[in-house]
Design an enzyme around this catalytic site. Structure first.
Site, PDB file in Angstrom:
ATOM      1  N   ASP A   1       0.870  -1.184   0.061  1.00 13.54           N
ATOM      2  CA  ASP A   1      -0.140  -0.053   0.109  1.00 13.54           C
ATOM      3  C   ASP A   1       0.840   1.119   0.136  1.00 13.54           C
ATOM      4  O   ASP A   1       0.391   2.480  -0.150  1.00 13.54           O
ATOM      5  CB  ASP A   1      -1.191   0.114   1.373  1.00 13.54           C
ATOM      6  N   SER A   2       2.223   1.230   0.231  1.00 15.35           N
ATOM      7  CA  SER A   2       3.107   2.079  -0.356  1.00 15.35           C
ATOM      8  C   SER A   2       2.720   2.652  -1.625  1.00 15.35           C
ATOM      9  O   SER A   2       3.126   4.089  -1.850  1.00 15.35           O
ATOM     10  CB  SER A   2       4.738   1.501  -0.235  1.00 15.35           C
TER      11      SER A   2
ATOM     12  N   GLU B   1      -0.932  -5.011   9.099  1.00 18.70           N
ATOM     13  CA  GLU B   1      -0.076  -4.402  10.037  1.00 18.70           C
ATOM     14  C   GLU B   1      -0.615  -4.671  11.368  1.00 18.70           C
ATOM     15  O   GLU B   1      -1.676  -4.324  11.645  1.00 18.70           O
ATOM     16  CB  GLU B   1       0.070  -2.724   9.476  1.00 18.70           C
TER      17      GLU B   1
ATOM     18  N   LYS C   1      -1.257  -9.073   3.304  1.00 23.97           N
ATOM     19  CA  LYS C   1      -0.225  -8.510   4.633  1.00 23.97           C
ATOM     20  C   LYS C   1      -1.069  -7.742   5.307  1.00 23.97           C
ATOM     21  O   LYS C   1      -1.775  -6.753   4.774  1.00 23.97           O
ATOM     22  CB  LYS C   1       0.932  -8.166   4.063  1.00 23.97           C
TER      23      LYS C   1
ATOM     24  N   GLU D   1       9.818  -3.805  10.018  1.00 24.72           N
ATOM     25  CA  GLU D   1      10.081  -2.281   9.208  1.00 24.72           C
ATOM     26  C   GLU D   1      10.759  -1.542  10.230  1.00 24.72           C
ATOM     27  O   GLU D   1      10.194  -1.124  11.269  1.00 24.72           O
ATOM     28  CB  GLU D   1       8.927  -1.894   8.729  1.00 24.72           C
TER      29      GLU D   1
ATOM     30  N   ASP E   1      -1.036  -6.005   0.146  1.00 20.81           N
ATOM     31  CA  ASP E   1      -1.204  -5.344   1.372  1.00 20.81           C
ATOM     32  C   ASP E   1      -2.763  -5.142   1.727  1.00 20.81           C
ATOM     33  O   ASP E   1      -3.422  -4.692   0.715  1.00 20.81           O
ATOM     34  CB  ASP E   1      -0.587  -4.226   1.516  1.00 20.81           C
TER      35      ASP E   1
HETATM   36  O1  KIV Z   1       3.700  -1.106   1.475  1.00 19.90           O
HETATM   37  C1  KIV Z   1       4.547  -1.387   1.389  1.00 19.90           C
HETATM   38  O2  KIV Z   1       5.327  -1.295   0.261  1.00 19.90           O
HETATM   39  C2  KIV Z   1       5.308  -2.209   2.441  1.00 19.90           C
HETATM   40  C3  KIV Z   1       6.790  -2.481   2.721  1.00 19.90           C
HETATM   41  C4  KIV Z   1       7.570  -1.297   2.719  1.00 19.90           C
HETATM   42  C5  KIV Z   1       7.154  -3.457   3.391  1.00 19.90           C
HETATM   43  O3  KIV Z   1       4.762  -2.590   3.325  1.00 19.90           O
END
Ligand code: KIV
Length: 257
Positions: A42-43, A112, A110, A176, A81
Site C-alpha cells: 500500500d506504499s 500491519e 499482509k 520495518e 497489502d
Molecule cells: O507497503 C509496502 O510497500 C510495504 C513494504 C515497505 C514492506 O509494506
C-alpha cells in the site's frame, strides 16, 4: 516453477529471501526472475498517488494494481497489502481478504499490527488465507516515523507481538525500521522467516520499495541503497526524444508506414 509458501519457510537459516514491491505488470515481470516474494504494497499510496499516508489507499485501488501485477508473475509468491480500515474486525478482514484473493489470485495478504489483530489473523488463517505479518514501524498507524526498538517497552512489545503472530499462524513477518539487535533477537526466536526493511542484515530476507531501489524516487532514505539512477536514464532518453522530434529526426522512414 511457481514458488510455494512452504519453500519460503524452508529457506530460514539456509538462504536469504529476496522481496520487492511492484504495482504493475511490466515491473512485476522483471522482478519475477529475481524475487521470492513480490508485494503489492500500500506504499503505492505515497509512491504513485502522492497521498500523505497509506491510510488513504482503498481496497479497490489495491485490487486493480494487484490484477496488473498478477499478469506479470509466473514464479514468485504474490502478496497483497490489506489497506487501512479493511480489517477492523475478524469478520471484515475475512470478507475483504477473500475478495482480494479471489479477484487478484494472489498467494496471501499482509496486515500491519500485533496483539490487536491476533484474533483477526487467527480467523484469516482458519479460513485458509495465508497471512504475512508486519511489525515495527507500521505506516498505517505510526505518528513519528522513527525506527523502533529504542525503548524497553517498545522492544518487549515487538518481541511479544512477533510470538503472537507466529502463534496465530502467519507464514512470515515484515520487520520495518527495527533496531539491529532487536531484529536479530526476533528473527532468532521465530521458526517463520522475518523480512527486513531498515531492520539489519539479521532478518531472514529483505524487502525494498522498487522505486527506491532504482532511484526513481528522488528521496534518500537511510535504509535504502539505490542500485540504479533511473531518473538520469529516463531524463537522457526523453531529452534525446524531444531533440529528435524538434529536429524532425523522429519518426524516420523506418518508423513510418
Ligand atoms: O507497503 C509496502 O510497500 C510495504 C513494504 C515497505 C514492506 O509494506
Amino acid at each position: 516453477m511457481k514458488k510455494k509458501i512452504s519453500d519460503l519457510i524452508k529457506k530460514k537459516n539456509k538462504q536469504k529471501i529476496v522481496s520487492l514491491t511492484a504495482y504493475s505488470k511490466n515491473v512485476a515481470s522483471i522482478l519475477d526472475n529475481h524475487c521470492d516474494i513480490i508485494l503489492v504494497g500500500d506504499s503505492l499510496g505515497s509512491v504513485l498517488y502522492n497521498y500523505k499516508s497509506t491510510r488513504e489507499v482503498t481496497l479497490s485501488t489495491m485490487i486493480e494494481h494487484s490484477k496488473s501485477v498478477r499478469m506479470g508473475i509466473k514464479k514468485s509468491l504474490m502478496i497483497v497489502d490489506m489497506p487501512h480500515n479493511t480489517y477492523r474486525t475478524p469478520k471484515e478482514a475475512v470478507k475483504n481478504a477473500k475478495q482480494i484473493m479471489k479477484k487478484t489470485k494472489c498467494d496471501g495478504v499482509k496486515l500491519e499490527g500485533g496483539k490487536k489483530i491476533y484474533e483477526t489473523i487467527k480467523s484469516l488463517v482458519k479460513n485458509k488465507i495465508p497471512v504475512m505479518g508486519h511489525l515495527g514501524l507500521l505506516p498505517q498507524s505510526d505518528k513519528t516515523f522513527k525506527f523502533k526498538g529504542k525503548k524497553k517497552l517498545e522492544r518487549n512489545n515487538i518481541i511479544r507481538d512477533s510470538q503472537l503472530l507466529e502463534k496465530a499462524g502467519v507464514f512470515s513477518i515484515v520487520l520495518e525500521c527495527v533496531e539491529t539487535s532487536l531484529a536479530k533477537l526476533v528473527t532468532q526466536n521465530l521458526k517463520i522467516p522475518t523480512i527486513g526493511i531498515g531492520a539489519s542484515k539479521y532478518c531472514d530476507g529483505q524487502i525494498l520499495v522498487f522505486d527506491d531501489l532504482i532511484g526513481l524516487n528522488p528521496m534518500n532514505y537511510k535504509f535504502v541503497k539505490k542500485y540504479a539512477n533511473i531518473r538520469n536514464d529516463i531524463s537522457k532518453a526523453v531529452s534525446n526524444y524531444s531533440k529528435e522530434v524538434r529536429k524532425i529526426k523522429f519518426p524516420n522512414k523506418k518508423n513510418s508506414f
